[in-house]
Design a protein around this motif. Structure first.
Motif, PDB file in Angstrom:
ATOM      1  N   UNK A   8    -128.038 -60.509 -47.031  1.00 23.43           N
ATOM      2  CA  UNK A   8    -128.921 -61.581 -46.405  1.00 23.43           C
ATOM      3  C   UNK A   8    -128.752 -62.876 -46.395  1.00 23.43           C
ATOM      4  N   UNK A   9    -127.598 -63.346 -46.736  1.00 24.22           N
ATOM      5  CA  UNK A   9    -126.829 -64.861 -46.987  1.00 24.22           C
ATOM      6  C   UNK A   9    -126.418 -64.786 -46.018  1.00 24.22           C
ATOM      7  N   UNK A  10    -125.450 -63.381 -45.262  1.00 23.32           N
ATOM      8  CA  UNK A  10    -124.408 -63.015 -44.392  1.00 23.32           C
ATOM      9  C   UNK A  10    -122.762 -62.476 -44.986  1.00 23.32           C
ATOM     10  N   UNK A  11    -122.504 -62.652 -46.757  1.00 21.32           N
ATOM     11  CA  UNK A  11    -121.801 -62.051 -47.105  1.00 21.32           C
ATOM     12  C   UNK A  11    -121.532 -60.881 -46.813  1.00 21.32           C
ATOM     13  N   UNK A  12    -120.379 -59.952 -46.654  1.00 24.90           N
ATOM     14  CA  UNK A  12    -119.714 -58.868 -46.788  1.00 24.90           C
ATOM     15  C   UNK A  12    -119.585 -58.293 -48.046  1.00 24.90           C
ATOM     16  N   UNK A  13    -120.682 -57.630 -48.577  1.00 22.66           N
ATOM     17  CA  UNK A  13    -121.136 -56.959 -49.774  1.00 22.66           C
ATOM     18  C   UNK A  13    -120.627 -55.446 -50.114  1.00 22.66           C
ATOM     19  N   UNK A  14    -119.398 -55.179 -51.154  1.00 20.19           N
ATOM     20  CA  UNK A  14    -118.873 -53.831 -50.730  1.00 20.19           C
ATOM     21  C   UNK A  14    -119.065 -53.400 -52.304  1.00 20.19           C
ATOM     22  N   UNK A  15    -119.369 -52.405 -52.884  1.00 17.86           N
ATOM     23  CA  UNK A  15    -119.405 -51.654 -53.651  1.00 17.86           C
ATOM     24  C   UNK A  15    -117.778 -50.988 -53.975  1.00 17.86           C
ATOM     25  N   UNK A  16    -116.877 -51.603 -55.270  1.00 14.11           N
ATOM     26  CA  UNK A  16    -115.474 -51.450 -55.662  1.00 14.11           C
ATOM     27  C   UNK A  16    -115.626 -50.687 -56.540  1.00 14.11           C
ATOM     28  N   UNK A  17    -116.495 -49.704 -56.572  1.00 14.44           N
ATOM     29  CA  UNK A  17    -116.477 -47.978 -57.968  1.00 14.44           C
ATOM     30  C   UNK A  17    -115.187 -47.233 -57.824  1.00 14.44           C
ATOM     31  N   UNK A  18    -114.605 -47.600 -58.722  1.00 15.57           N
ATOM     32  CA  UNK A  18    -113.000 -46.235 -59.372  1.00 15.57           C
ATOM     33  C   UNK A  18    -114.214 -45.067 -59.476  1.00 15.57           C
ATOM     34  N   UNK A  19    -115.499 -44.537 -59.618  1.00 16.30           N
ATOM     35  CA  UNK A  19    -115.686 -43.372 -59.901  1.00 16.30           C
ATOM     36  C   UNK A  19    -116.312 -43.006 -59.009  1.00 16.30           C
ATOM     37  N   UNK A  20    -116.948 -41.892 -59.336  1.00 11.86           N
ATOM     38  CA  UNK A  20    -116.792 -40.164 -58.136  1.00 11.86           C
ATOM     39  C   UNK A  20    -117.759 -40.140 -56.976  1.00 11.86           C
ATOM     40  N   UNK A  21    -117.765 -39.696 -55.937  1.00  8.75           N
ATOM     41  CA  UNK A  21    -118.802 -40.608 -54.944  1.00  8.75           C
ATOM     42  C   UNK A  21    -119.752 -39.893 -55.194  1.00  8.75           C
ATOM     43  N   UNK A  22    -120.665 -38.865 -55.839  1.00  6.86           N
ATOM     44  CA  UNK A  22    -121.184 -38.353 -55.823  1.00  6.86           C
ATOM     45  C   UNK A  22    -122.218 -39.555 -57.144  1.00  6.86           C
ATOM     46  N   UNK A  23    -121.537 -39.901 -58.255  1.00  2.00           N
ATOM     47  CA  UNK A  23    -122.162 -40.884 -58.869  1.00  2.00           C
ATOM     48  C   UNK A  23    -121.900 -41.803 -58.629  1.00  2.00           C
ATOM     49  N   UNK A  24    -122.168 -42.852 -57.519  1.00  5.36           N
ATOM     50  CA  UNK A  24    -122.115 -44.009 -56.734  1.00  5.36           C
ATOM     51  C   UNK A  24    -123.732 -43.609 -55.769  1.00  5.36           C
ATOM     52  N   UNK A  25    -123.438 -42.377 -55.149  1.00  4.15           N
ATOM     53  CA  UNK A  25    -124.574 -42.281 -54.155  1.00  4.15           C
ATOM     54  C   UNK A  25    -125.452 -42.232 -55.566  1.00  4.15           C
ATOM     55  N   UNK A  26    -125.556 -41.545 -56.659  1.00  2.83           N
ATOM     56  CA  UNK A  26    -126.961 -41.452 -57.467  1.00  2.83           C
ATOM     57  C   UNK A  26    -127.213 -42.852 -57.974  1.00  2.83           C
ATOM     58  N   UNK A  27    -125.854 -44.121 -57.452  1.00  4.15           N
ATOM     59  CA  UNK A  27    -126.294 -45.185 -58.293  1.00  4.15           C
ATOM     60  C   UNK A  27    -127.208 -45.837 -57.387  1.00  4.15           C
ATOM     61  N   UNK A  28    -126.702 -45.625 -55.504  1.00  5.25           N
ATOM     62  CA  UNK A  28    -127.709 -45.930 -55.258  1.00  5.25           C
ATOM     63  C   UNK A  28    -129.085 -45.615 -54.433  1.00  5.25           C
TER      64      UNK A  28
END
Length: 222
Positions: A106-126
């Protein structure tokens, strides 16, 4: 360019996921220990915990040595993945994580999740975090980089994919701090992954708090 150089303003926040946004560090430790003991290996628990946050491509050798990595590395990673997949239902957000991410966006910053985990586990986290992927500038996975933390590769990919030019990293391990410095960028440390404040500061974190919710409460911005 480091975050300490004033020539360019910080426009991107790169967020680690495990132990930073979701309370998964000890689930990973249990999954790895099950993988090791299932192959008649018995590392001490503290060694397993201390390696969480390091990429799986490095973790086996770090804990059990190069010979075990050569003989069983891929098998152990497959076993870990299977065990962790069975624990995903126990994932929960770290305190204030959802609010923290949304406040940055909301503050206008670019926000990226920089995870080297498996995509399916990042999706679960989201899903657990109730975050809209489309609101994020980038979401990475192990498929996006050849070398994992403490190498800076995944951070570089996340920064490039986000379209940003200068970043600050938020992470929970000394491996996050090391990879941030190699980007280079400053790193804010959180203790929600089990590393102590002194350890994170000694590694080079510019600020250490208990969890990302504390950053949200402070209205922290890079």
């Amino acid at each position: 360019m480091s975050a300490g150089d004033d020539a360019t303003a910080v426009d991107t926040v790169l967020l680690d996921v495990d132990g930073t946004l979701v309370d998964s560090t000890y689930l990973h430790a249990v999954a790895w220990m099950k993988a090791f003991t299932g192959r008649d290996l018995a590392p001490q628990w503290w060694r397993v915990h201390r390696a969480i946050g390091m990429g799986g491509d490095r973790l086996v050798a770090e804990i059990c040595g190069a010979d075990v990595e050569e003989a069983l590395g891929d098998t152990l990673r497959d076993d870990w993945e299977r065990h962790y997949r069975g624990m995903v239902g126990d994932l929960r957000p770290c305190p204030g994580a959802r609010e923290f991410v949304r406040s940055l966006v909301d503050s206008g910053l670019r926000v990226a999740l920089a995870s080297s985990g498996k995509a399916e586990f990042t999706d679960a986290a989201l899903k657990v975090l109730d975050l809209d992927r489309d609101a994020l500038a980038a979401v990475t996975s192990s498929d996006d980089a050849d070398s994992s933390k403490p190498a800076p590769d995944i951070l570089s990919v996340a920064l490039e994919q986000s379209g940003g030019t200068r970043a600050v990293v938020v992470g929970d391990t000394v491996w996050d701090v090391a990879s941030a410095h190699r980007l280079p960028a400053d790193c804010v440390g959180v203790m929600s992954g089990g590393f102590a404040e002194a350890e994170l500061r000694d590694a080079g974190a510019v600020l250490v708090v208990e969890h990302v919710g504390e950053l949200a409460e402070r209205g922290w911005r890079p």
